[in-house]
Design a protein around this motif. Structure first.
Motif, PDB file in Angstrom:
ATOM      1  N   THR A   1       0.849  -1.183   0.000  1.00 61.44           N
ATOM      2  CA  THR A   1       0.000   0.000   0.000  1.00 61.44           C
ATOM      3  C   THR A   1       0.883   1.230   0.000  1.00 61.44           C
ATOM      4  O   THR A   1       1.808   1.338   0.807  1.00 61.44           O
TER       5      THR A   1
ATOM      6  N   THR B   1       0.655   5.371   0.233  1.00 62.29           N
ATOM      7  CA  THR B   1      -0.250   6.451   0.632  1.00 62.29           C
ATOM      8  C   THR B   1       0.455   7.783   0.492  1.00 62.29           C
ATOM      9  O   THR B   1       1.585   7.949   0.957  1.00 62.29           O
TER      10      THR B   1
ATOM     11  N   SER C   1      -0.431  11.970   1.059  1.00 58.81           N
ATOM     12  CA  SER C   1      -1.366  12.987   1.543  1.00 58.81           C
ATOM     13  C   SER C   1      -0.794  14.361   1.238  1.00 58.81           C
ATOM     14  O   SER C   1       0.406  14.570   1.348  1.00 58.81           O
TER      15      SER C   1
ATOM     16  N   GLU D   1      -5.976  12.712  -0.053  1.00 62.15           N
ATOM     17  CA  GLU D   1      -5.280  11.481   0.298  1.00 62.15           C
ATOM     18  C   GLU D   1      -5.456  10.504  -0.852  1.00 62.15           C
ATOM     19  O   GLU D   1      -6.562  10.281  -1.331  1.00 62.15           O
TER      20      GLU D   1
ATOM     21  N   VAL E   1      -4.471   6.627  -1.948  1.00 58.74           N
ATOM     22  CA  VAL E   1      -3.995   5.328  -1.486  1.00 58.74           C
ATOM     23  C   VAL E   1      -4.038   4.363  -2.659  1.00 58.74           C
ATOM     24  O   VAL E   1      -5.069   4.240  -3.338  1.00 58.74           O
TER      25      VAL E   1
END
Length: 138
Positions: free
Chosen positions: A4, A6, A8, A104, A106
């Motif tokens: 994963t 991510t 932001s 965000e 992901v």
């Protein structure tokens, strides 16, 4: 191996402006310097977008979710020139304290013998997209 990634980013752009750009499905060539063209076939959930890469090759995404109430967008990359067997991207846009927006992004990604290099490439692409001058892109 599933990884994963991510990213932001807080932006001084109003939330509704950012959400409108994300939910509009197309225009990714404005955010990603590695994408030269973005064609959209269909509308809304179930639509596909075909991304032409500057270096050659194409990627195809199927739009899985456009949730206006929660400002959440999800797409599944169904074709890619990279050795990826699973790619699900989710973008959420929220309000920042200063009146701007918080984005965000992901990506759940699985590839044959996924390496930190493949995950790093995705991270670099996402970071460059989110970090580009949003005022120019949006």
């Amino acid at each position: 191996m599933l990884k994963t990634v991510t990213i932001s980013k807080t932006m001084s752009i109003p939330t509704e402006t950012v959400w409108s750009a994300i939910a509009g499905i197309g225009g990714l060539e404005r955010w990603f310097p590695v994408i030269s063209d973005c064609r959209v076939i269909g509308n809304g959930v179930g639509a596909t977008r075909i991304l032409t890469l500057v270096a050659g090759g194409e990627m195809t995404d199927r739009i899985e979710l456009i949730d206006d109430g929660n400002r959440r967008f999800q797409y599944n990359r169904i074709e890619s020139p990279f050795p990826v067997s699973h790619y699900l991207g989710t973008v959420t846009v929220g309000e920042a304290v200063d009146g701007g927006s918080m984005l965000e992004w992901v990506v759940d990604i699985e590839a044959e013998a996924i390496s930190d290099g493949v995950a790093g490439l995705e991270r670099d692409l996402l970071t460059s997209a989110v970090s580009r001058s949003a005022s120019e892109a949006l």
